[in-house]
Design an enzyme around this catalytic site. Sequence first.
Site, PDB file in Angstrom:
ATOM      1  N   CYS A 273       0.805  -1.233   0.000  1.00  0.00           N
ATOM      2  CA  CYS A 273       0.000   0.000   0.000  1.00  0.00           C
ATOM      3  C   CYS A 273       0.833   1.276   0.000  1.00  0.00           C
ATOM      4  O   CYS A 273       0.765   2.067  -0.944  1.00  0.00           O
ATOM      5  CB  CYS A 273      -0.931   0.011   1.218  1.00  0.00           C
ATOM      6  SG  CYS A 273      -2.322  -1.131   1.088  1.00  0.00           S
ATOM      7  N   ILE A 274       1.598   1.490   1.073  1.00  0.00           N
ATOM      8  CA  ILE A 274       2.210   2.797   1.304  1.00  0.00           C
ATOM      9  C   ILE A 274       3.174   3.221   0.198  1.00  0.00           C
ATOM     10  O   ILE A 274       3.190   4.395  -0.190  1.00  0.00           O
ATOM     11  CB  ILE A 274       2.914   2.837   2.677  1.00  0.00           C
ATOM     12  CG1 ILE A 274       1.958   2.358   3.780  1.00  0.00           C
ATOM     13  CG2 ILE A 274       3.398   4.239   2.993  1.00  0.00           C
ATOM     14  CD1 ILE A 274       0.705   3.173   3.898  1.00  0.00           C
TER      15      ILE A 274
END
Length: 429
Positions: A273-274
Amino acid sequence: MPKHNDLIKKIENKEAIIGIVGLGYVGLPLMLRYSEENFKVIGFDIDQTKVDNLNKGISPIKHLSGDDISKAIKTGFEATTDFSKISNVDAVILCIPTPLTKYREPDLSYIVKTMENISKYFKEGQVLSLESTTYPGTTREELAPRVEEHGFKVGENFYLIYSPEREDPGRKDFNTKTIPKVCGGFSSNCLAVGKKLYEVIIDTVVEVSSLETAEMTKLLENIHRAVNIGLVNEMKVVTDKMGIDIHEVIDAAATKPFGFVPYRPGPGLGGHCIPIDPFYLTWKARGYGVHTRFIELAGEVNSAMPDFVISKVNDALNDHGLSMKGSKVLLLGIAYKKNVDDMRESPSLEIIEKLQEKGAIVSYSDPYIPHMPKTRKYNFSLSSEELNSDNLSKYDCVILATDHDDFDYALIAKSSKILIDTRGKIKEN
């Protein structure tokens, strides 16, 4: 014609069959929750080996036990590579990757290919939910037309929702059941179906006004983290130059009871995600003539952290009269976060590559990943080294990249000739 209330009633009575496409870190915990509530679940994946193992009660993920998989099988769970069985389910939940291209643009190929595989088997009265992180507009622009080209009318006889995953592998204080679930629908009927689909397994469902709002919510959550991690990573570089311990600074700042949330620096960003999600928004924003400078700057800072680690290794070796070329370096941890076996986008992989490019002889130790698998970008063919004093002392430099609880930090500190601690775990006495 089937009505949305018919599907809602079917879900309420636990008569609905749930189909989950993608049996990984998102799909499997979701499957287990539905199974725990006595829903029949059919899981779809393109990996035949994974499917075969799951049907034998073997979990592909370390923090999910085989016993849990076996219990799910007893309640009707089956895994398959046969996408024609999509016609047997009432709900289709997509838990598939949304990576970036090499140009840092959204790669929707997994979603497009999956829709090609499953849309021919859709039937009236089904609900389709996308959980993969993506840019606002994806569900409406990419999924809805692929549904309607098969003769359905979204909102009338087929229901479409977006509900972003919020899994945090290895976390103990929250789980799939207790983490609130955001849900947006193509229409009010779609939203009503989506709310019921998730509230039967999750404590709190948060309704939002549109698909795009739900999609943007997920991006904001992860951009918030990326920007704050970028800030503290930059602070790490500054405090390092000043001879100040950034972790002591963070601990002190965190005593303020308001207005401050502690984030920790590291060797770079990892996970699914990040490192990826902010670029989905920056790409979409460019189409509106908006340049997201703040987000992109945070991405640049975070992307530079592996180089910062390499510079620290190079300086430390030089201080001991050693060259990077030919030095033996041991990397502790290749998972992107502690206590999981997930190495997606792990900064450790980039650090290994950069060390090897400079001529270092690199090994690793990670109790969660005994053998390093081939990824889309890397193929190192390495296996985890045992951690003991004799083994540690063989290396010119040891890098702590992932702070697993299983590591014996006292042993590491005592036995390492040179130790680069990227996580602030080892305090000087």
